[in-house]
Design a protein around this motif. Structure first.
Motif, short mmCIF file in Angstrom:
data_model
loop_
_atom_site.label_atom_id
_atom_site.label_comp_id
_atom_site.label_asym_id
_atom_site.label_seq_id
_atom_site.Cartn_x
_atom_site.Cartn_y
_atom_site.Cartn_z
N HIS A 260 1.71 -11.96 -3.16
CA HIS A 260 2.27 -10.60 -3.19
C HIS A 260 2.30 -10.06 -4.61
O HIS A 260 3.28 -9.44 -5.04
N SER A 261 1.22 -10.31 -5.35
CA SER A 261 1.20 -9.94 -6.76
C SER A 261 0.52 -8.60 -7.03
O SER A 261 0.45 -8.16 -8.16
N GLY A 262 -0.01 -7.98 -5.99
CA GLY A 262 -0.64 -6.68 -6.17
C GLY A 262 -2.15 -6.72 -6.20
O GLY A 262 -2.81 -5.68 -6.17
N ALA A 263 -2.74 -7.92 -6.28
CA ALA A 263 -4.20 -8.03 -6.30
C ALA A 263 -4.78 -7.55 -4.98
O ALA A 263 -4.20 -7.75 -3.91
N GLY A 264 -5.95 -6.92 -5.04
CA GLY A 264 -6.57 -6.40 -3.82
C GLY A 264 -5.97 -5.09 -3.36
O GLY A 264 -6.24 -4.63 -2.25
N GLY A 265 -5.19 -4.48 -4.23
CA GLY A 265 -4.46 -3.27 -3.84
C GLY A 265 -5.34 -2.09 -3.50
O GLY A 265 -5.01 -1.31 -2.60
N ILE A 266 -6.46 -1.92 -4.18
CA ILE A 266 -7.32 -0.77 -3.94
C ILE A 266 -7.89 -0.81 -2.53
O ILE A 266 -7.87 0.17 -1.79
N VAL A 267 -8.40 -2.00 -2.12
CA VAL A 267 -8.95 -2.15 -0.77
C VAL A 267 -7.86 -1.91 0.27
O VAL A 267 -8.06 -1.24 1.28
N MET A 268 -6.69 -2.47 0.00
CA MET A 268 -5.58 -2.30 0.94
C MET A 268 -5.17 -0.84 1.05
O MET A 268 -4.87 -0.34 2.14
N LEU A 269 -5.17 -0.12 -0.08
CA LEU A 269 -4.82 1.30 -0.06
C LEU A 269 -5.79 2.09 0.81
O LEU A 269 -5.41 2.95 1.59
N ILE A 270 -7.07 1.79 0.66
CA ILE A 270 -8.09 2.52 1.41
C ILE A 270 -7.94 2.27 2.90
O ILE A 270 -7.95 3.21 3.71
N ILE A 271 -7.79 1.00 3.27
CA ILE A 271 -7.74 0.65 4.69
C ILE A 271 -6.43 1.09 5.32
O ILE A 271 -6.41 1.76 6.36
N SER A 272 -5.31 0.70 4.71
CA SER A 272 -4.03 0.96 5.34
C SER A 272 -3.61 2.42 5.29
O SER A 272 -2.75 2.85 6.06
N SER A 273 -4.20 3.20 4.40
CA SER A 273 -3.88 4.62 4.38
C SER A 273 -4.37 5.29 5.67
O SER A 273 -3.77 6.25 6.14
N ILE A 274 -5.45 4.76 6.23
CA ILE A 274 -5.98 5.32 7.47
C ILE A 274 -5.20 4.80 8.67
O ILE A 274 -4.93 5.54 9.61
N TYR A 275 -4.81 3.53 8.61
CA TYR A 275 -4.16 2.90 9.76
C TYR A 275 -2.70 2.56 9.48
O TYR A 275 -2.17 1.59 10.01
N ALA A 276 -2.05 3.37 8.65
CA ALA A 276 -0.70 3.04 8.18
C ALA A 276 0.28 2.83 9.33
O ALA A 276 1.05 1.87 9.33
N LEU A 277 0.25 3.72 10.31
CA LEU A 277 1.22 3.62 11.40
C LEU A 277 1.03 2.32 12.18
O LEU A 277 2.00 1.64 12.52
N GLY A 278 -0.22 1.96 12.45
CA GLY A 278 -0.49 0.73 13.19
C GLY A 278 -0.01 -0.51 12.44
O GLY A 278 0.59 -1.41 13.02
N TYR A 279 -0.26 -0.56 11.13
CA TYR A 279 0.15 -1.72 10.35
C TYR A 279 1.67 -1.79 10.19
O TYR A 279 2.25 -2.87 10.16
#
Length: 355
Positions: A260-279
């Motif tokens: 939970h250190s923040g690495a991979g944040g850009i990919v996560m932002l792109i994906i979860s911004s679209i599917y935020a409610l589901g996640y």
């Protein structure tokens, strides 16, 4: 009329479809555990494994809820702005105006009720899934049970002897892909089912799932194919941070690391911004799951002192502890940005629709 003493799942044992081998009844088919993809999946689904108990994440068909949430949320935005635009451009008076206002209220209720219920659930966190715990030393399975659709009935603690389980693969007609593992306990005098345990993980071969459970319950730790690269530990009670629980899905698929250190944040932002409610809904499932392991009667059965775990599972890190306590601001900020981006996407869609 005499009330049936059995559960709502009661049926005669002969009505089960494909019954697998019972506990301790035969040698475990270890070749099933050679299935790399299925075993890797089960490793990612484990919430904890130690000499006392093993548990998997409760199953959750999040995409169905996400689809419903997305449709209703976008629909209410589209209809509200569209109808409001009509009123703005062509003002109406008298009975026609009253009729249109009443129509707007009706449409608002119809389209907003599911969204309001979803927000209500995210805030109040009512449990709607249960977690099953396989107690190795006690040779028992413990879980909470509540009959389907009886939301106001309290959960009941169930303690079942592992040796009494009857595993079965239940298939649905014309849907061979949906083959969950079912575990039953039958009344020996009648053959009727008194307990029904539903792991309901349809992403893995149920035969592999059962072989995995049997290996844990009946064999040495060295016989269980645990890969610490995939198998991470999580707190017994993860209810303090929806965001940390929502991160779990990304960690299962290797998008985020386990610290939970923040690495991979850009990919996560792109994906979860679209599917935020589901996640967020999936995180809510992990967050509010009814956990029998916290019950005092179950705690009395546990004997492990937390040291020398023979299963190679990654321990929870300090960053992860902070995340599950809601104090890791890398996680919190990332999800706040995701939600803001998601709102912006909705706003853009509404404006484009009505432009």
């Amino acid at each position: 009329m005499i009330e049936d003493k059995h559960s709502n799942f009661a049926k005669h044992i002969n009505e089960l479809q494909e019954v697998l081998e019972s506990p301790y009844s035969s040698e475990i088919n270890k070749t099933l555990l050679d299935s790399d993809e299925d075993v890797e999946h089960l490793n990612k689904e484990i919430t904890n494994i130690n000499p006392d108990y093993m548990s998997f994440f409760p199953s959750y068909f999040w995409y169905w809820y996400f689809g419903i949430g997305w449709i209703y949320f976008s629909s209410v935005m589209f209809f509200s702005i569209f109808i409001g635009d009509i009123f703005y451009r062509e003002p109406m008076k008298g009975l026609l105006q009253i009729f249109n206002i009443a129509s707007m209220i009706f449409i608002f209720i119809v389209f907003c009720t599911p969204l309001i219920l979803l927000i209500y659930q995210l805030i109040l966190k009512h449990p709607y899934r249960t977690q099953y715990y396989f107690l190795k030393k006690e040779q028992k399975v413990v879980y909470y049970f509540r009959p389907a659709l009886q939301f106001f009935k309290p959960f009941e603690l169930k303690i079942v002897d592992y040796k009494d389980l009857i595993p079965e693969i239940h298939t649905i007609k014309n849907n061979t892909a949906y083959t969950p593992l079912n575990l039953y306990v039958a009344d020996p005098s009648t053959g009727d089912i008194t307990h029904h345990i539903k792991p309901h993980d349809v992403s893995v071969d149920p035969r592999v799932h059962w072989a995995f459970i049997r290996t844990y319950m009946e064999s040495d730790a060295k016989d269980l194919p645990i890969d610490p690269q995939f198998c991470d530990t999580y707190p017994a009670d993860t209810s303090k941070s929806l965001f940390a629980c929502s991160d779990i899905v990304f960690r299962k698929y290797g998008i985020l690391n386990t610290q939970h250190s923040g690495a991979g944040g850009i990919v996560m932002l792109i994906i979860s911004s679209i599917y935020a409610l589901g996640y967020l809904l999936q995180g809510n499932n992990y967050q509010c799951t009814k956990q029998a392991i916290l019950h005092p009667d179950i705690s009395k059965l546990l004997t492990w002192d937390g040291k020398d775990n023979p299963y190679p599972i990654q321990p929870i890190t300090e960053e992860a502890k902070k995340a599950f306590e809601g104090k890791n601001w890398q996680v919190n900020t990332r999800w706040i940005v995701v939600i803001l981006i998601n709102i912006s996407l909705f706003t853009w869609a509404v404006m484009a629709y009505n432009g």
